[in-house]
Design a protein around this motif. Structure first.
Motif, PDB file in Angstrom:
ATOM      1  N   LYS A 169       0.350  -9.400   1.444  1.00 17.36           N
ATOM      2  CA  LYS A 169       0.392  -8.005   1.874  1.00 17.36           C
ATOM      3  C   LYS A 169      -0.731  -7.708   2.870  1.00 17.36           C
ATOM      4  O   LYS A 169      -1.899  -7.968   2.602  1.00 17.36           O
ATOM      5  CB  LYS A 169       0.274  -7.087   0.662  1.00 17.36           C
ATOM      6  N   ARG A 170      -0.344  -7.170   4.015  1.00 13.05           N
ATOM      7  CA  ARG A 170      -1.311  -6.767   5.032  1.00 13.05           C
ATOM      8  C   ARG A 170      -0.865  -5.448   5.660  1.00 13.05           C
ATOM      9  O   ARG A 170       0.331  -5.246   5.888  1.00 13.05           O
ATOM     10  CB  ARG A 170      -1.429  -7.815   6.141  1.00 13.05           C
TER      11      ARG A 170
ATOM     12  N   ILE B  87      -0.753  -3.519   8.990  1.00 11.71           N
ATOM     13  CA  ILE B  87      -0.861  -3.787  10.424  1.00 11.71           C
ATOM     14  C   ILE B  87      -1.068  -2.470  11.155  1.00 11.71           C
ATOM     15  O   ILE B  87      -0.424  -1.459  10.871  1.00 11.71           O
ATOM     16  CB  ILE B  87       0.410  -4.489  10.949  1.00 11.71           C
TER      17      ILE B  87
ATOM     18  N   ASP C 132       4.023 -11.076   4.529  1.00 17.96           N
ATOM     19  CA  ASP C 132       4.207 -12.479   4.855  1.00 17.96           C
ATOM     20  C   ASP C 132       2.958 -13.024   5.537  1.00 17.96           C
ATOM     21  O   ASP C 132       2.660 -12.606   6.658  1.00 17.96           O
ATOM     22  CB  ASP C 132       5.424 -12.646   5.771  1.00 17.96           C
TER      23      ASP C 132
ATOM     24  N   THR D 286       3.304  -2.027   6.906  1.00 17.77           N
ATOM     25  CA  THR D 286       2.891  -3.088   5.977  1.00 17.77           C
ATOM     26  C   THR D 286       3.809  -4.290   6.094  1.00 17.77           C
ATOM     27  O   THR D 286       5.031  -4.135   6.197  1.00 17.77           O
ATOM     28  CB  THR D 286       2.909  -2.573   4.525  1.00 17.77           C
ATOM     29  N   ILE D 287       3.225  -5.472   6.106  1.00 15.90           N
ATOM     30  CA  ILE D 287       3.998  -6.705   6.042  1.00 15.90           C
ATOM     31  C   ILE D 287       3.605  -7.445   4.762  1.00 15.90           C
ATOM     32  O   ILE D 287       2.537  -7.204   4.194  1.00 15.90           O
ATOM     33  CB  ILE D 287       3.778  -7.608   7.271  1.00 15.90           C
TER      34      ILE D 287
ATOM     35  N   LYS E 196      12.880 -17.327   4.721  1.00 15.56           N
ATOM     36  CA  LYS E 196      13.079 -16.774   6.072  1.00 15.56           C
ATOM     37  C   LYS E 196      14.401 -17.233   6.680  1.00 15.56           C
ATOM     38  O   LYS E 196      15.092 -16.446   7.346  1.00 15.56           O
ATOM     39  CB  LYS E 196      11.914 -17.188   6.978  1.00 15.56           C
TER      40      LYS E 196
END
Length: 326
Positions: free
Chosen positions: A65-66, A68, A62, A59-60, A277
């Motif tokens: 939430k997605r 992958i 940025d 999961t990312i 970042k």
């Protein structure tokens, strides 16, 4: 499939899949027995026994939430082999207003086109699909692919890829697969043709599921929006977020920027992401999690995104912010 499974194509696919990842164990292991691995892959691809679906999920967050989906290395080689041959077919169906996952297009070309239209038209509408990759309907996508390709073995592999991942019943393609980028971009290309040929939308920019339409006539634009949204709902089974319609002189939000007729500015969320970042990178460097070389490479990528916009005062402020740079 004969072209896809040719030794020359599989060798080139290996090089593309391995680019920038040569030190990883999976790549090194594949390279040690490269000739035999490619020969074995060729045989499996042609006799229909090659299997997709050995995924690793992570999961990312940025910019949101997605989940992958990372395929194993042999599958990534197969993805490149397929798309290297299928690319011209997908490309031939795209319209000039589509900018994602295409050679010679991309984010900045889409922004340039949006900027041109912002200077030419008074009104714009911004549209985007709710959870796009998760919403792609399997049966609709398969029908689209059957219109493009006629090789039964290739179509069976496409079906295997589509059926092997599901968010809701018969919906979703995995984020992270090269094939998914092509599938998702083609899925809405059908709507591009409809917008251009049936509802008369001549000024349009699409980057995957982010869509801009422009016009001097707000009523005409409203009509186009309604017809476009109805097409996506009835033919592609997609739902859109509420459309944003405004005058172009107020700025067009698109791909992390605010597009004006004569300039680009960073949107507020992009500013926050840049600070977050850069601070994270600086902490990783100071804690020796990453090298100076990796820090410089990743920082340059962030700076390239920021410098595309009119950000001289923003960068001056960022350079003075404590903890931003080592």
């Amino acid at each position: 499939m004969q072209e896809i499974a040719s030794i020359e194509n599989l060798q080139e696919a290996f090089l593309r899949a391995a680019k920038g990842k040569g030190t990883r164990k999976a790549v090194r292991d594949f390279r040690i027995r490269l000739d035999s691995n490619i020969k074995c892959m060729r045989e499996e691809l042609l006799d229909g026994t090659f299997l997709f679906g050995k995924y690793h999920f992570f999961t990312i967050f940025d910019p949101k939430k997605r989940i992958i989906c990372a395929a194993c290395f042999p599958e990534r080689v197969a993805f490149h082999a397929m798309m290297r041959i299928c690319h011209p077919v997908f490309e031939a169906y795209q319209t000039e207003n589509s900018f994602a996952s295409r050679i010679g297009k991309g984010t900045y070309a889409a922004l340039t086109k949006a900027k041109k239209y912002a200077g030419k038209y008074r009104w714009f509408v911004k549209l985007d699909v709710c959870k796009y990759f998760d919403s792609i309907h399997h049966d609709v996508l398969k029908r689209q692919l059957c219109r493009l390709f006629k090789d039964p073995l290739l179509l069976s592999y496409f079906s295997q890829l589509i059926n092997g991942y599901e968010v809701d019943k018969d919906r979703g393609v995995p984020i992270g697969n090269l094939t998914s980028q092509y599938f998702a971009n083609h899925y809405l290309a059908v709507a591009d043709h409809y917008a251009k040929e049936r509802i008369g939308c001549g000024a349009m920019v699409r980057y995957m599921d982010d869509v801009l339409m422009f016009s001097d006539n707000r009523h005409e634009l409203s009509r186009q929006i309604k017809e476009y949204m109805l097409f996506l709902k009835s033919e592609l089974q997609l739902d859109l977020h509420p459309p944003i319609i405004n005058k172009t002189c107020h700025g067009v939000p698109f791909l992390g920027y605010i597009v004006y007729p004569y300039q680009l500015r960073l949107c507020q969320r992009s500013r926050h992401r840049f600070f977050h970042k850069m601070k994270k990178l600086t902490n990783m460097l100071e804690e020796e999690v990453i090298s100076q070389e990796e820090y410089s490479m990743r920082a340059q990528c962030l700076m390239a995104f920021v410098k595309k916009a009119n950000t001289s005062s923003f960068l001056k402020y960022a350079s003075q912010k404590k903890g931003m740079y080592p």
